[in-house]
Scaffold this motif. Structure first.
Motif, mmCIF file in Angstrom:
data_model
loop_
_atom_site.group_PDB
_atom_site.id
_atom_site.type_symbol
_atom_site.label_atom_id
_atom_site.label_comp_id
_atom_site.label_asym_id
_atom_site.label_seq_id
_atom_site.Cartn_x
_atom_site.Cartn_y
_atom_site.Cartn_z
ATOM 1 N N LEU A 247 6.847 -2.090 4.303
ATOM 2 C CA LEU A 247 5.487 -2.454 4.236
ATOM 3 C C LEU A 247 4.552 -1.492 4.074
ATOM 4 C CD1 LEU A 247 4.739 -5.879 6.024
ATOM 5 C CD2 LEU A 247 5.127 -5.472 3.510
ATOM 6 N N GLY A 248 4.644 -0.396 5.306
ATOM 7 C CA GLY A 248 4.102 0.977 5.218
ATOM 8 C C GLY A 248 4.049 1.670 3.797
ATOM 9 N N GLY A 249 5.525 1.690 3.544
ATOM 10 C CA GLY A 249 5.995 2.600 2.505
ATOM 11 C C GLY A 249 5.248 1.896 1.399
ATOM 12 N N ILE A 250 5.562 0.614 1.148
ATOM 13 C CA ILE A 250 5.134 -0.061 -0.411
ATOM 14 C C ILE A 250 3.364 0.333 -0.220
ATOM 15 C CG2 ILE A 250 4.639 -2.390 -1.092
ATOM 16 C CD1 ILE A 250 7.059 -3.121 -0.105
ATOM 17 N N ARG A 251 2.629 0.027 0.865
ATOM 18 C CA ARG A 251 1.185 0.149 0.733
ATOM 19 C C ARG A 251 0.724 1.507 0.297
ATOM 20 N NH1 ARG A 251 -3.583 0.932 3.230
ATOM 21 N NH2 ARG A 251 -4.908 -0.853 3.342
ATOM 22 N N GLY A 252 1.639 2.369 1.067
ATOM 23 C CA GLY A 252 1.380 4.046 0.749
ATOM 24 C C GLY A 252 1.679 4.404 -0.803
ATOM 25 N N ALA A 253 2.719 3.788 -1.306
ATOM 26 C CA ALA A 253 3.078 4.074 -2.571
ATOM 27 C C ALA A 253 2.029 3.409 -3.404
ATOM 28 C CB ALA A 253 4.475 3.469 -3.022
ATOM 29 N N GLU B 140 -1.535 -7.736 -0.102
ATOM 30 C CA GLU B 140 -0.733 -8.537 0.168
ATOM 31 C C GLU B 140 0.251 -7.907 1.299
ATOM 32 O OE1 GLU B 140 0.178 -12.052 -0.883
ATOM 33 O OE2 GLU B 140 -1.913 -11.702 -0.969
ATOM 34 N N THR B 141 0.335 -6.481 1.066
ATOM 35 C CA THR B 141 1.220 -6.048 2.227
ATOM 36 C C THR B 141 0.318 -5.887 3.563
ATOM 37 O OG1 THR B 141 0.131 -3.942 1.273
ATOM 38 C CG2 THR B 141 2.665 -4.546 0.764
ATOM 39 N N ASP B 142 -0.952 -5.807 3.339
ATOM 40 C CA ASP B 142 -1.818 -6.006 4.592
ATOM 41 C C ASP B 142 -2.028 -7.515 5.226
ATOM 42 O OD1 ASP B 142 -2.436 -3.399 4.262
ATOM 43 O OD2 ASP B 142 -4.467 -4.122 3.229
ATOM 44 N N ARG B 143 -1.629 -8.466 4.338
ATOM 45 C CA ARG B 143 -1.566 -9.771 4.824
ATOM 46 C C ARG B 143 -0.125 -9.910 5.511
ATOM 47 N NH1 ARG B 143 0.527 -14.496 3.257
ATOM 48 N NH2 ARG B 143 1.340 -13.624 1.316
ATOM 49 N N LEU B 144 0.860 -9.456 5.028
ATOM 50 C CA LEU B 144 2.129 -9.588 5.568
ATOM 51 C C LEU B 144 2.141 -8.793 7.165
ATOM 52 C CD1 LEU B 144 4.553 -9.271 2.638
ATOM 53 C CD2 LEU B 144 4.150 -11.458 3.924
ATOM 54 N N ARG B 145 1.498 -7.496 6.868
ATOM 55 C CA ARG B 145 1.591 -6.759 8.246
ATOM 56 C C ARG B 145 0.888 -7.503 9.234
ATOM 57 N NH1 ARG B 145 -1.642 -1.479 7.595
ATOM 58 N NH2 ARG B 145 -3.469 -2.789 7.442
ATOM 59 N N ASN B 146 -0.464 -8.339 8.936
ATOM 60 C CA ASN B 146 -1.076 -8.807 10.064
ATOM 61 C C ASN B 146 -0.187 -10.273 10.501
ATOM 62 O OD1 ASN B 146 -3.344 -7.235 9.751
ATOM 63 N ND2 ASN B 146 -4.282 -8.511 7.930
#
Length: 356
Positions: free
Chosen positions: A145-151, A174-180
């Protein structure tokens, strides 16, 4: 020579319930475990007939009288007693008469308690396995998720088209929502900050919060035992745990459009010699949160403390899992019993020194 007071102390330390009766089948003595089993203090029973303690449909009083007259020992297995408070318990008991001094000793081993302890041990083990699985999955999920968000952030900087930037914003959100969501599944990362606190202060804080949320649509009742001593706990974590449970009850009530007179009752009591997992505690505080809602489906009631298990269409399935985790950090446990019109979440937290 051991004095009489020492004998009483020894008997009170036993996990086996012991009741001593005279030749008229009146209670002469009962130890602390018997008081806990009967749900009444010795002061209320001493001098009264054994029939006050439980129902007579199994013929127990008659058997006791015959045992005394015939000087006969006997043991009965898996007997159901209906106690004075109408509660039914399954137990084994052994009768030992001493006719020369006119007394009968009744040793009682509740089977319900043994079954509960065995069930809790298995449940605690499965909970720990579940938490370890969630932790492992959470770390495996958060890394990509961190890689997807950074990209997505880098791609957004290179794009000149506002419409395409909207797509990258959706990816980031959406990646932030999944991380939370993963963070919520993991629960608090810091150990509890233990301090001496009054359990009723925690509960009153919870009541004040939920009363503002329900705006009078659900009645919140309290039945506290003011004699309960302070516990060692993290106030913030305990507030969160009880808030999750009470909110769960309120949501069950408010989502049921046919619910009449919706109410939640919060009760506090002391339990003597209570076992949580494999550890027996001299004193445990029990907080019951009871609602008169539709109840929890039998298909999921045994699994509701696992992550992502919920009977509500809009539920996340994390509130009760987090609450169980937080109470577990206080060496406690949450149990649930549910039927239509009566759902109880019972929270047990040890008092005093904890030892194995």
């Amino acid at each position: 020579m051991v004095e009489q007071a020492s004998y009483k102390q020894i008997l009170d330390s036993l996990t086996t319930a012991v009741i001593v009766l005279d030749y008229q089948l009146k209670v002469s003595y009962l130890n602390a475990s018997a008081e806990s089993l009967m749900g009444i203090s010795s002061e209320h029973l001493v001098g009264k007939s054994i029939e006050v303690c439980f129902g007579v449909k199994d013929g127990t009083p008659k058997s006791l009288q015959e045992a005394l007259e015939e000087n006969r020992h006997f043991t009965r297995r898996q007997v159901c007693w209906k106690l004075h408070n109408q509660q039914e318990v399954t137990l084994d008991y052994t009768v030992t008469p001493t006719p020369e001094i006119g007394y009968i000793t009744v040793e009682i081993q509740p089977l319900d308690r043994l079954l509960r302890i065995s069930r809790e041990e298995a449940w605690i083990s499965s909970q720990e396995t579940s938490r370890n699985l969630v932790r492992s999955m959470a770390h495996e999920i958060k890394n990509p998720l961190g890689g997807i968000r950074g990209a997505a952030q880098l791609l957004s900087r290179e794009l000149g088209d506002s419409q395409l930037e909207e797509y990258t914003r959706i990816i980031i959100d959406e990646t932030d929502r999944l991380r939370n969501l993963v963070d919520r599944m993991l629960g608090p990362r810091t150990p509890p900050d233990m301090e001496s606190l009054n359990i009723h202060e925690v509960l009153e804080h919870v009541v004040s919060v939920v009363r503002m949320e329900v705006q009078g649509n659900v009645e919140i009742k309290r039945d506290y035992d003011p004699s309960i001593p302070n516990i060692e706990g993290d106030k913030t974590q305990l507030v969160q745990a009880f808030l999750n449970i009470v909110r769960n009850a309120i949501q069950a009530l408010t989502e049921n459009q046919e619910q009449q007179d919706p109410n939640v009752i919060i009760t506090t009591r002391i339990k003597l010699r209570y076992t949580i997992g494999r550890i027996n505690y001299p004193l445990v505080v029990k907080v019951s949160i009871t609602d008169n809602g539709p109840g929890i489906s039998k298909d999921i009631v045994g699994d509701i403390f696992f992550p992502m298990i919920t009977g509500r269409a809009e539920g996340s399935g994390l509130g009760l899992s987090i609450a169980q985790n937080l109470i577990g950090r206080h060496y406690g446990l949450i149990e649930c019993n549910s039927e239509t019109g009566h759902t109880e979440f019972a929270v047990y937290i040890p008092l005093g020194k904890r030892h194995a």
